[in-house]
Scaffold this active site. Structure first.
Site: not given
Ligand code: G6P
Length: 608
Positions: A2, A27, A74, A99-100, A481, A485, A488, A504, A603
């Site tokens: 909203c 939004r 929404w 909103n809310g 993660e 990072k 990547e 192990h 991306k």
């Molecule tokens: C690509 C991006 C990652 C992302 C993955 C999943 O590999 O480089 O950063 O985690 O896709 O993307 P999503 O948009 O589904 O979160």
């Protein structure tokens, strides 16, 4: 979600309001409406679908006036119909946008019906406008009637109210949902998001929790929750700070890392009250929470890691079985679906081909329903899923996901608690968790204060070719993660292991050239992980330990200690993510790689 826009001026405001609604379209919403005050009364148009449908109504039948309120809805309570779209009215005297979610709307509705009020919608909102109308009978001043009515509401709200016989002011108020006043010359505005008003002003006053604003053409008077007049600072919008601009930062990734306290707040807004998760944030069909007995989470990349954390939360808090799988595997196997299983996808973009294919496959199976946690309201994943919880992180430009990940975790925490509440979580425990969530933006901000220290230790990684990340429990996916990072954006080979698995196999890799990054939770696993650290130290490994001060860990020979704020255990995975993002960023900068667009990566992966 909203959106609210309001205006009072010496010129016609209808175009200003509709333009404001268009600016809120990103939004996500399903209907919209505008109420205009003029000398003859309050007139309105409402329409289902896009704001264009509302524009069409204005073309057919123009409404002109110098004051008005507008809304994109929404749906939560009641379907997206014209009758449920805002503004809502009490007779022809008062119009209101909201909103809310009003949690106690049912008893209030009963009380107002007993007093003779007729309801024309299924919304929780309509009780507010009748409540104010009722208060006006004993208290003819609109401001005072609003203040006394709001004290009766439980839940989250931002509202705008206009009154037929008063063309000189509107009232706006907020608690739990954002609202900003736009300050102009001989005209003033209100909106749920400053982006909605950038066509008319760049001067803003951010209302604080519990504030009520009396807005006229020449003046804005703000009353705090106790009813006392407050001067709130006026801030000037910096047009350079938008999603497509790096602002003061050298890279988008760093800008997005620093946005996390704000976007986590945005993710929480309107979804939690002081003590509860507001389950209506899942939309009109939130009763799936009562039925769910199993959860299947499917995602890719960083989103998959967020799902892995949620498994720990769901099984611990709700006691329900939860499995997590990468979409590219899920979509090509035969899946057994137990009765009443929720299919939950996670995606920053909402366009990842494997995740979409998995969703389409799941829709052919016997799932209870499909829920997408996603950052892009207009994405295919959102459109094709039955239910959506948006992460509200704003556009993420850096390929390495940062703020999209921590907001996914925030949304997953909301979801985990909502499911747990239906599975025996006590009200007291829910309150503790909700209060922990409220502290999250501040905790993340505190974690960012370690940036300078982490920049220093990043220098030591520049000539490394390998790194090992260790974690236990919900901190293991964060280790995954962190290693993702690092690889990547700095192209250092990195792997993550549950710390208990060290002996192990990976222990064979440990020597003075192998940095070992260890995430230390402050829970029952603390002593276990300290033993794992000893195993590494005894073999001359170079340890980088991330922990809070109360773990009693500190710098030693072969151990570099990095402080992480002490937080509620449930928040540890989110807060520990921050230093790992900073580490990979600074290592990449030292190595001179392309931080925002690492080689070979995209991306949004829209191909298989
Ligand atoms: C690509 C991006 C990652 C992302 C993955 C999943 O590999 O480089 O950063 O985690 O896709 O993307 P999503 O948009 O589904 O979160």
């Amino acid at each position: 979600m909203c959106g609210i826009v309001g205006a009072i001026a010496r010129r016609n405001v209808s175009k200003i309001l509709i333009e404001g609604l268009s600016r809120l379209e990103y939004r996500g919403y399903d209907s919209s409406g505008v109420a205009i005050n003029n000398e003859e009364g309050v007139y309105f148009h409402r329409a289902v679908g896009k704001v264009q449908a509302l524009r069409d109504k204005f073309s057919e039948q123009p409404l002109d006036g110098k004051m008005g309120i507008a809304h994109t809805r929404w749906a939560t309570h009641g379907k997206p119909t014209e009758a449920n779209a805002h503004p809502h009215f009490s007779g022809d005297d008062l119009a209101l946008v909201h909103n809310g979610i009003i949690e106690n709307h049912e008893p209030l509705r009963r009380e107002l019906k007993d007093k003779g009020y007729e309801f024309n919608s299924e919304t929780d909102t309509e009780v507010i406008v009748h409540l104010i109308h009722d208060a006006l009978k004993t208290q003819p001043d609109l401001l005072k009637a609003v203040q006394s009515s709001l004290s009766r509401l439980e839940g989250a709200f931002a509202i705008g109210v206009v009154q037929k016989d008063d063309n000189e002011r509107f009232i706006a108020a907020r608690k739990g949902s954002p609202l900003v006043i736009g300050v102009g010359i001989e005209e003033n505005f209100v909106a749920s998001d400053q982006l909605a008003l950038l066509h008319v002003t760049d001067q803003f006053i951010f209302l604080e929790e519990g504030d009520v604003a009396d807005v006229s053409r020449d003046q804005v008077t703000i009353y705090d929750i106790r009813g006392e007049v407050q001067e709130r600072p006026v801030s000037v919008f910096n047009h350079n700070v938008d999603a497509t601009d790096k602002g003061e930062f050298r890279h988008y990734m760093m800008k997005e890392i620093y946005e996390q306290p704000n976007v986590i707040s945005a993710c929480l807004e309107g979804r939690i009250s002081d003590s509860k998760v507001l389950t209506s944030c899942f939309g009109a069909e939130s009763d799936f929470l009562k039925k769910v007995e199993n959860i299947h989470i499917v995602a890719c990349g960083t989103s998959y890691h967020a799902g892995m954390v949620a498994k720990y939360w769901i099984e611990e808090l709700a006691g329900l079985p939860c499995s997590v799988e990468v979409a590219s595997e899920y979509r090509y196997r035969k899946v057994a679906v137990p009765k009443n299983t929720l299919f939950l996808t996670l995606s920053q973009s909402g366009e990842t081909a494997d995740t979409l294919a998995a969703l389409r496959m799941a829709k052919e199976l016997n799932y209870l329903t499909t829920l997408a946690i996603c950052n892009v309201p207009s994405s295919t994943l959102v459109r094709e899923s039955a239910l959506t919880l948006l992460t509200n992180a704003g556009a993420e430009i850096g390929v390495a996901s940062t703020k999209a990940f921590t907001t996914q975790l925030t949304a997953l925490l909301i979801t985990s608690v909502a499911i747990a509440v239906e599975n025996g979580l006590s009200a007291e425990k829910e309150k503790t968790l909700v209060q922990a969530m409220r502290s999250l933006p501040a905790c993340v901000n505190e974690a960012l204060q370690q940036d300078g220290h982490i920049k220093q230790i990043a220098d030591k990684f520049a000539n490394k070719h390998n790194a090992l990340f260790l974690g236990r429990g919900a901190m293991f996916p964060i280790a995954l993660e962190g290693s993702l990072k690092l690889k990547e954006i700095s192209y250092i080979h990195a792997e993550a292991y549950p710390a208990g698995e060290l002996k192990h196999g990976p222990l064979a890799l440990v020597d003075e050239d192998m940095p070992i990054i260890t995430l230390v939770p402050h829970n029952g696993m603390l002593d276990k992980i300290k033993s794992n650290l000893q195993e590494v130290a005894a073999r001359g490994g170079e340890l980088y330990v991330f922990a809070d001060r109360e773990t009693d860990l500190h710098n030693e020979e072969n151990i570099t200690f990095s402080e992480v704020p002490k937080v509620e255990a449930i928040l540890e995975p989110i807060v520990h993510t921050i230093p790992l993002q900073l580490l990979s960023y600074h290592v990449a900068v030292v190595k001179g790689t392309d931080v925002d667009q690492p080689r070979n990566l995209a991306k949004s992966v829209t191909v298989e």
